[in-house]
Design a protein around this motif. Structure first.
Motif, PDB file in Angstrom:
ATOM      1  N   UNK A   1      24.651  22.824  28.282  1.00  0.00           N
ATOM      2  CA  UNK A   1      25.125  23.391  29.551  1.00  0.00           C
ATOM      3  C   UNK A   1      26.564  22.948  29.809  1.00  0.00           C
ATOM      4  N   UNK A   2      27.279  23.790  30.514  1.00  0.00           N
ATOM      5  CA  UNK A   2      28.679  23.511  30.832  1.00  0.00           C
ATOM      6  C   UNK A   2      28.721  22.472  31.934  1.00  0.00           C
ATOM      7  N   UNK A   3      29.444  21.404  31.675  1.00  0.00           N
ATOM      8  CA  UNK A   3      29.467  20.251  32.573  1.00  0.00           C
ATOM      9  C   UNK A   3      30.508  20.385  33.687  1.00  0.00           C
ATOM     10  N   UNK A   4      31.610  21.063  33.430  1.00  0.00           N
ATOM     11  CA  UNK A   4      32.704  21.147  34.404  1.00  0.00           C
ATOM     12  C   UNK A   4      33.247  22.570  34.453  1.00  0.00           C
ATOM     13  N   UNK A   5      34.034  22.859  35.457  1.00  0.00           N
ATOM     14  CA  UNK A   5      34.677  24.175  35.524  1.00  0.00           C
ATOM     15  C   UNK A   5      35.682  24.301  34.387  1.00  0.00           C
ATOM     16  N   UNK A   6      35.691  25.447  33.696  1.00  0.00           N
ATOM     17  CA  UNK A   6      36.673  25.636  32.637  1.00  0.00           C
ATOM     18  C   UNK A   6      38.101  25.508  33.174  1.00  0.00           C
ATOM     19  N   UNK A   7      38.961  24.897  32.371  1.00  0.00           N
ATOM     20  CA  UNK A   7      40.375  24.706  32.711  1.00  0.00           C
ATOM     21  C   UNK A   7      41.190  25.619  31.811  1.00  0.00           C
ATOM     22  N   UNK A   8      42.037  26.478  32.391  1.00  0.00           N
ATOM     23  CA  UNK A   8      42.822  27.390  31.568  1.00  0.00           C
ATOM     24  C   UNK A   8      44.308  27.048  31.616  1.00  0.00           C
ATOM     25  N   UNK A   9      44.936  27.152  30.461  1.00  0.00           N
ATOM     26  CA  UNK A   9      46.374  26.992  30.340  1.00  0.00           C
ATOM     27  C   UNK A   9      46.872  28.002  29.322  1.00  0.00           C
ATOM     28  N   UNK A  10      48.149  27.927  29.006  1.00  0.00           N
ATOM     29  CA  UNK A  10      48.714  28.801  27.984  1.00  0.00           C
ATOM     30  C   UNK A  10      49.638  27.977  27.090  1.00  0.00           C
ATOM     31  N   UNK A  11      49.785  28.435  25.875  1.00  0.00           N
ATOM     32  CA  UNK A  11      50.729  27.798  24.964  1.00  0.00           C
ATOM     33  C   UNK A  11      52.133  28.277  25.319  1.00  0.00           C
ATOM     34  N   UNK A  12      53.134  27.732  24.651  1.00  0.00           N
ATOM     35  CA  UNK A  12      54.530  28.107  24.904  1.00  0.00           C
ATOM     36  C   UNK A  12      54.768  29.595  24.657  1.00  0.00           C
ATOM     37  N   UNK A  13      54.014  30.190  23.718  1.00  0.00           N
ATOM     38  CA  UNK A  13      54.197  31.621  23.439  1.00  0.00           C
ATOM     39  C   UNK A  13      53.244  32.510  24.238  1.00  0.00           C
ATOM     40  N   UNK A  14      52.517  31.933  25.221  1.00  0.00           N
ATOM     41  CA  UNK A  14      51.678  32.718  26.118  1.00  0.00           C
ATOM     42  C   UNK A  14      50.237  32.913  25.697  1.00  0.00           C
ATOM     43  N   UNK A  15      49.790  32.258  24.626  1.00  0.00           N
ATOM     44  CA  UNK A  15      48.402  32.385  24.195  1.00  0.00           C
ATOM     45  C   UNK A  15      47.491  31.619  25.145  1.00  0.00           C
TER      46      UNK A  15
ATOM     47  N   UNK B   1      40.295  29.947  22.411  1.00  0.00           N
ATOM     48  CA  UNK B   1      41.635  30.543  22.310  1.00  0.00           C
ATOM     49  C   UNK B   1      41.596  32.049  22.524  1.00  0.00           C
ATOM     50  N   UNK B   2      42.720  32.610  22.967  1.00  0.00           N
ATOM     51  CA  UNK B   2      42.935  34.055  23.008  1.00  0.00           C
ATOM     52  C   UNK B   2      42.092  34.791  24.037  1.00  0.00           C
ATOM     53  N   UNK B   3      41.660  36.006  23.668  1.00  0.00           N
ATOM     54  CA  UNK B   3      40.869  36.843  24.573  1.00  0.00           C
ATOM     55  C   UNK B   3      39.569  36.159  24.979  1.00  0.00           C
ATOM     56  N   UNK B   4      38.951  35.467  24.031  1.00  0.00           N
ATOM     57  CA  UNK B   4      37.704  34.762  24.349  1.00  0.00           C
ATOM     58  C   UNK B   4      37.947  33.663  25.382  1.00  0.00           C
ATOM     59  N   UNK B   5      39.138  33.067  25.360  1.00  0.00           N
ATOM     60  CA  UNK B   5      39.483  32.047  26.358  1.00  0.00           C
ATOM     61  C   UNK B   5      39.494  32.651  27.756  1.00  0.00           C
ATOM     62  N   UNK B   6      40.122  33.797  27.905  1.00  0.00           N
ATOM     63  CA  UNK B   6      40.178  34.445  29.220  1.00  0.00           C
ATOM     64  C   UNK B   6      38.784  34.821  29.700  1.00  0.00           C
ATOM     65  N   UNK B   7      37.963  35.370  28.809  1.00  0.00           N
ATOM     66  CA  UNK B   7      36.600  35.754  29.184  1.00  0.00           C
ATOM     67  C   UNK B   7      35.775  34.538  29.580  1.00  0.00           C
ATOM     68  N   UNK B   8      35.937  33.446  28.862  1.00  0.00           N
ATOM     69  CA  UNK B   8      35.163  32.245  29.197  1.00  0.00           C
ATOM     70  C   UNK B   8      35.638  31.633  30.511  1.00  0.00           C
ATOM     71  N   UNK B   9      36.936  31.698  30.782  1.00  0.00           N
ATOM     72  CA  UNK B   9      37.471  31.148  32.028  1.00  0.00           C
ATOM     73  C   UNK B   9      36.903  31.891  33.243  1.00  0.00           C
ATOM     74  N   UNK B  10      36.875  33.207  33.163  1.00  0.00           N
ATOM     75  CA  UNK B  10      36.396  33.991  34.293  1.00  0.00           C
ATOM     76  C   UNK B  10      34.877  34.137  34.336  1.00  0.00           C
ATOM     77  N   UNK B  11      34.219  33.914  33.206  1.00  0.00           N
ATOM     78  CA  UNK B  11      32.783  34.173  33.151  1.00  0.00           C
ATOM     79  C   UNK B  11      31.873  32.964  33.112  1.00  0.00           C
ATOM     80  N   UNK B  12      32.413  31.761  32.868  1.00  0.00           N
ATOM     81  CA  UNK B  12      31.566  30.578  32.772  1.00  0.00           C
ATOM     82  C   UNK B  12      31.750  29.684  33.988  1.00  0.00           C
ATOM     83  N   UNK B  13      30.674  29.000  34.336  1.00  0.00           N
ATOM     84  CA  UNK B  13      30.742  28.064  35.455  1.00  0.00           C
ATOM     85  C   UNK B  13      29.874  26.854  35.118  1.00  0.00           C
ATOM     86  N   UNK B  14      30.044  25.759  35.846  1.00  0.00           N
ATOM     87  CA  UNK B  14      29.221  24.575  35.582  1.00  0.00           C
ATOM     88  C   UNK B  14      27.734  24.908  35.633  1.00  0.00           C
ATOM     89  N   UNK B  15      26.985  24.269  34.750  1.00  0.00           N
ATOM     90  CA  UNK B  15      25.532  24.402  34.590  1.00  0.00           C
ATOM     91  C   UNK B  15      25.090  25.656  33.854  1.00  0.00           C
TER      92      UNK B  15
END
Length: 115
Positions: free
Chosen positions: A14-28, A51-65
């Motif tokens: 199970x996901x323990x914390x809220x996902x944290x999103x950032x970007x690399x220097x080139x915007x990934x 990373x990438x598209x899957x990162x965005x989907x996981x950031x918006x779609x996953x939550x703790x627990x």
């Protein structure tokens, strides 16, 4: 070094914390969260990097627990090159696929349903 080395991991938890999103220097996009897995009554925490598209989907779609199954590989990481701090260190998993055990869909399908 052998050319037949193999590094693949499939883990559920199970996901323990809220996902944290950032970007690399080139915007990934890159997302980090902690997955807690209880195997044989022993609790293990894994830092998951997406990373990438899957990162965005996981950031918006996953939550703790949320319960998920992750396919990826293990990677070593410098202790001070992480956004999380833990007493006993942490194993990093770089996710290639995420499956929601609660919703019963692959995360790519879940991501398309979020729109």
């Amino acid at each position: 070094m052998q050319k037949n080395d193999f590094n693949k991991l499939i883990i559920s938890g199970h996901i323990k914390n809220s996902p944290y999103m950032g970007t690399t220097a080139n915007g990934t996009p890159v997302v980090n969260f902690v997955l807690c897995s209880d195997f044989r009554k022993k609790r293990e925490d894994f830092e998951v990097t997406v990373w990438g598209d899957l990162a965005e989907k996981s950031y918006y779609g996953l939550k703790p627990d949320d319960r998920v199954l992750i396919e990826g590989h293990i990677q070593k990481r410098n202790a001070n090159h992480t956004c999380f701090t833990y007493e006993n260190g942490l194993i990093e998993v770089v996710a290639r696929r995420i499956f929601s055990l609660d919703k019963g869909v692959s995360f790519n399908e879940l991501g398309s349903q979020l729109n």
